[in-house]
Scaffold this motif. Structure first.
Motif, PDB file in Angstrom:
ATOM      1  N   ARG A 206       4.564  28.422 -21.776  1.00  9.79           N
ATOM      2  CA  ARG A 206       5.985  28.513 -22.093  1.00  9.79           C
ATOM      3  C   ARG A 206       6.197  28.476 -23.607  1.00  9.79           C
ATOM      4  O   ARG A 206       6.995  29.250 -24.151  1.00  9.79           O
ATOM      5  CB  ARG A 206       6.765  27.369 -21.435  1.00  9.79           C
ATOM      6  N   ARG A 207       5.452  27.604 -24.280  1.00  9.76           N
ATOM      7  CA  ARG A 207       5.573  27.513 -25.741  1.00  9.76           C
ATOM      8  C   ARG A 207       5.090  28.813 -26.404  1.00  9.76           C
ATOM      9  O   ARG A 207       5.641  29.241 -27.417  1.00  9.76           O
ATOM     10  CB  ARG A 207       4.778  26.318 -26.262  1.00  9.76           C
ATOM     11  N   LEU A 208       4.047  29.411 -25.846  1.00  8.03           N
ATOM     12  CA  LEU A 208       3.558  30.682 -26.390  1.00  8.03           C
ATOM     13  C   LEU A 208       4.602  31.780 -26.171  1.00  8.03           C
ATOM     14  O   LEU A 208       4.828  32.618 -27.052  1.00  8.03           O
ATOM     15  CB  LEU A 208       2.227  31.060 -25.738  1.00  8.03           C
TER      16      LEU A 208
ATOM     17  N   ALA B  39       1.424  37.632 -28.976  1.00  6.48           N
ATOM     18  CA  ALA B  39       0.759  36.415 -29.447  1.00  6.48           C
ATOM     19  C   ALA B  39      -0.333  36.028 -28.459  1.00  6.48           C
ATOM     20  O   ALA B  39      -0.258  36.338 -27.268  1.00  6.48           O
ATOM     21  CB  ALA B  39       1.766  35.268 -29.590  1.00  6.48           C
ATOM     22  N   LEU B  40      -1.344  35.370 -28.975  1.00  7.83           N
ATOM     23  CA  LEU B  40      -2.417  34.850 -28.133  1.00  7.83           C
ATOM     24  C   LEU B  40      -2.869  33.505 -28.676  1.00  7.83           C
ATOM     25  O   LEU B  40      -2.665  33.193 -29.857  1.00  7.83           O
ATOM     26  CB  LEU B  40      -3.593  35.818 -28.051  1.00  7.83           C
ATOM     27  N   ALA B  41      -3.453  32.696 -27.816  1.00  8.50           N
ATOM     28  CA  ALA B  41      -3.854  31.348 -28.213  1.00  8.50           C
ATOM     29  C   ALA B  41      -5.017  30.872 -27.367  1.00  8.50           C
ATOM     30  O   ALA B  41      -5.210  31.326 -26.227  1.00  8.50           O
ATOM     31  CB  ALA B  41      -2.669  30.383 -28.076  1.00  8.50           C
ATOM     32  N   GLU B  42      -5.779  29.963 -27.939  1.00  7.53           N
ATOM     33  CA  GLU B  42      -6.801  29.238 -27.185  1.00  7.53           C
ATOM     34  C   GLU B  42      -6.696  27.764 -27.543  1.00  7.53           C
ATOM     35  O   GLU B  42      -6.649  27.401 -28.717  1.00  7.53           O
ATOM     36  CB  GLU B  42      -8.210  29.738 -27.499  1.00  7.53           C
TER      37      GLU B  42
ATOM     38  N   GLN C 130      -6.656  29.639 -22.317  1.00 10.24           N
ATOM     39  CA  GLN C 130      -6.347  30.816 -23.112  1.00 10.24           C
ATOM     40  C   GLN C 130      -5.074  31.451 -22.580  1.00 10.24           C
ATOM     41  O   GLN C 130      -4.878  31.552 -21.366  1.00 10.24           O
ATOM     42  CB  GLN C 130      -7.485  31.834 -23.046  1.00 10.24           C
ATOM     43  N   GLY C 131      -4.229  31.877 -23.483  1.00  7.79           N
ATOM     44  CA  GLY C 131      -2.978  32.496 -23.066  1.00  7.79           C
ATOM     45  C   GLY C 131      -2.599  33.656 -23.957  1.00  7.79           C
ATOM     46  O   GLY C 131      -3.077  33.766 -25.091  1.00  7.79           O
ATOM     47  N   ALA C 132      -1.759  34.520 -23.457  1.00  7.58           N
ATOM     48  CA  ALA C 132      -1.236  35.645 -24.225  1.00  7.58           C
ATOM     49  C   ALA C 132       0.188  35.899 -23.790  1.00  7.58           C
ATOM     50  O   ALA C 132       0.595  35.547 -22.672  1.00  7.58           O
ATOM     51  CB  ALA C 132      -2.093  36.894 -24.011  1.00  7.58           C
ATOM     52  N   SER C 133       0.962  36.511 -24.682  1.00  6.18           N
ATOM     53  CA  SER C 133       2.356  36.813 -24.377  1.00  6.18           C
ATOM     54  C   SER C 133       2.774  38.025 -25.191  1.00  6.18           C
ATOM     55  O   SER C 133       2.167  38.354 -26.206  1.00  6.18           O
ATOM     56  CB  SER C 133       3.243  35.608 -24.712  1.00  6.18           C
ATOM     57  N   GLY C 134       3.816  38.701 -24.736  1.00  2.00           N
ATOM     58  CA  GLY C 134       4.268  39.893 -25.426  1.00  2.00           C
ATOM     59  C   GLY C 134       3.404  41.090 -25.083  1.00  2.00           C
ATOM     60  O   GLY C 134       2.732  41.121 -24.043  1.00  2.00           O
TER      61      GLY C 134
END
Length: 367
Positions: free
Chosen positions: A31-33, A44-47, A56-60
Motif C-alpha cells: 500500500r505504501r509503495l 516504482a519497485l522495492a525490496e 519484493q513489490g512493484a507498482s505503476g
C-alpha cells in the motif's frame, strides 16, 4: 471425521496466527509503495529484508502508454549510490597501504585542480573540498540544450574543467560540507592512478564479482540498460505543454564515477549488507566511513545516514539521475533493509513524492 478436522484446525491455528500479521505487514508495504506511485511517479519497485524474510513489490507501469508491470528485478540507474561503491574501493586501497586519506589531490593528480595541494582524499570523500559541482554548469530539462547532450561522451577531464572554471564554495577545505559530484569524478581518476585500471574495472573486480551482483553494471559510455527495466522519463516542452520523453537510453558518462552505476533493489541490499557487515572493509575503515565530515553532519566517507521515525539510525545512500530515483538503507545490524527505486512523472513536487518514499522507508525499517 469430526475429530480429525478438529485436530487439523488446532494444529493449523498457530501458523495462521503467525502468518496473518506477516501478511498484513506485507500488504501495508504494498500500500505504501502504491502511495509512492500515486504521489507522482510512473512506476516504482522495492525490496525489503527483515527477520520475516524478503518482500519484493512493484507498482505503476514500466512504460507509459502500456499496461506492462514494473519488473520486480528491474535494473535502474542508481545515481549517487555509485559514490558508496567508489568510496569502498578507495578505502580498500587505503587498507592495502596504496593510498592514504591524507594524500593530496596534487600528489595523485598533478596539475588537475588549482590548489590541489590543499585538498585531500578525505576532503573529496566527505564533500568538504569546496570544489564547485560540475553538474551545476550543465543545462537541465526542459531546456533544449539538455537533449543535445544526450548521446555525448564526456571525459573526466572535461567535467573537472567545467568545475574548476568556477570559484570554490569554501575558502578553507575540510570546514564546510558542500555536496559536489566533482569530488567523485576526481576519486575515480585517483583509483585509476593508483591501480592502473579504470575505476569501473576495480568496482567489478572488488565488489560486483565477489558479491555476485548479477544485475549491477558500470556502463561507461554504453547507453543501454541491459536486462529488464522500467523506462525513465524527463520533462520536455512541446507547443507550450510539458511532455515526458523516454530517457532510459542515454550516455551515462556525464555522471561518471559520481553516479553511473546500474543496479537492482536486490543487489543494492546485498551490497549494503556486505559493507555494513564487514565483508568489504575492516572495522576501522568502516568506522571512518561512518564519521561525519563536519560536526553534526549525516554524511561520512561516501556513506549517508538518517534517523527513522521510530528513532533508529540507518545507513546507506540515495541517488537520482533525473529519470530515476533510488534509496537504499539498512539498520546497522542488517536485520532491516529496504531499497526503493522509482521513475518520476514530474507532475508533482519532489517533496510530495519524497514524503511518500519516507513513509515507505519508515514502515520497512521500523517494523
Amino acid at each position: 471425521m469430526v475429530i480429525a478436522t478438529t485436530v487439523l484446525a488446532v494444529m493449523a491455528s498457530p501458523a495462521t496466527a503467525i502468518a496473518a500479521p506477516q501478511k498484513a505487514d506485507r500488504l501495508e508495504l504494498q500500500r505504501r509503495l502504491n502511495d509512492v506511485v500515486a504521489a507522482g511517479t510512473v512506476g516504482a519497485l522495492a525490496e525489503v529484508r527483515d527477520p520475516h524474510g524478503i518482500w519484493q513489490g512493484a507498482s505503476g507501469v514500466a512504460e507509459l502508454g502500456t499496461a506492462r508491470a514494473v519488473p520486480i528485478d528491474g535494473r535502474v540507474r542508481v545515481g549517487s549510490i555509485t559514490k558508496t561503491f567508489i568510496a569502498t574501493v578507495v578505502l580498500q586501497l587505503v587498507g592495502e597501504g596504496r593510498l592514504r586519506l591524507g594524500d593530496t589531490v596534487e600528489s595523485r593528480l598533478p596539475g588537475v585542480v588549482p590548489d590541489g595541494h590543499r585538498l585531500t582524499v578525505r576532503h573529496l570523500l566527505n564533500h568538504t573540498s569546496g570544489l564547485f559541482d560540475y553538474q551545476s554548469t550543465l543545462p537541465m530539462p526542459p531546456k533544449p540544450e539538455f537533449l543535445g547532450n544526450r548521446w555525448r561522451s564526456w571525459t573526466p577531464a572535461e567535467l573537472i574543467q567545467r568545475a574548476v572554471a568556477n570559484p570554490p564554495t569554501s575558502d578553507q577545505p575540510g570546514v564546510a560540507y558542500a555536496y559536489s559530484n566533482t569530488n567523485y569524478v576526481l576519486l575515480g581518476q585517483i583509483i585509476e592512478e593508483v591501480t592502473g585500471r579504470p575505476y569501473g574495472k576495480e568496482i567489478e573486480r572488488r565488489i560486483i564479482q565477489p558479491l555476485r551482483l548479477r544485475g549491477t553494471a558500470v556502463p561507461g559510455t554504453s547507453s543501454k540498460i541491459r536486462g529488464p527495466h522500467p523506462h525513465g522519463y524527463v520533462p520536455t516542452q512541446r507547443d507550450g505543454k510539458m511532455e515526458l520523453l523516454d530517457y532510459a537510453r542515454m550516455n551515462p558518462s556525464v555522471f561518471g564515477a559520481a553516479g553511473e552505476i546500474i543496479s537492482t533493489t536486490t543487489d543494492l541490499n546485498r551490497f549494503f549488507a556486505a559493507l555494513l557487515g564487514g565483508r568489504l572493509l575492516p572495522q576501522h575503515l568502516l568506522t571512518e566511513m561512518k564519521t561525519p565530515g563536519v560536526k553534526g553532519g549525516s554524511y561520512g566517507l561516501g556513506l549517508a545516514w538518517r534517523d527513522t521515525a521510530c528513532g533508529i539510525r540507518v545507513y546507506g545512500n540515495d541517488g537520482g539521475t533525473l529519470a530515476y530515483q533510488s534509496w537504499s538503507f539498512s539498520t546497522e545490524d542488517r536485520r532491516h533493509q529496504v531499497t526503493v527505486a522509482l521513475t518520476p512523472n514530474f507532475r508533482s513536487e519532489y517533496a510530495v513524492v519524497f514524503a511518500a518514499v519516507d513513509a515507505l522507508l519508515n514502515k520497512a525499517l521500523c517494523a
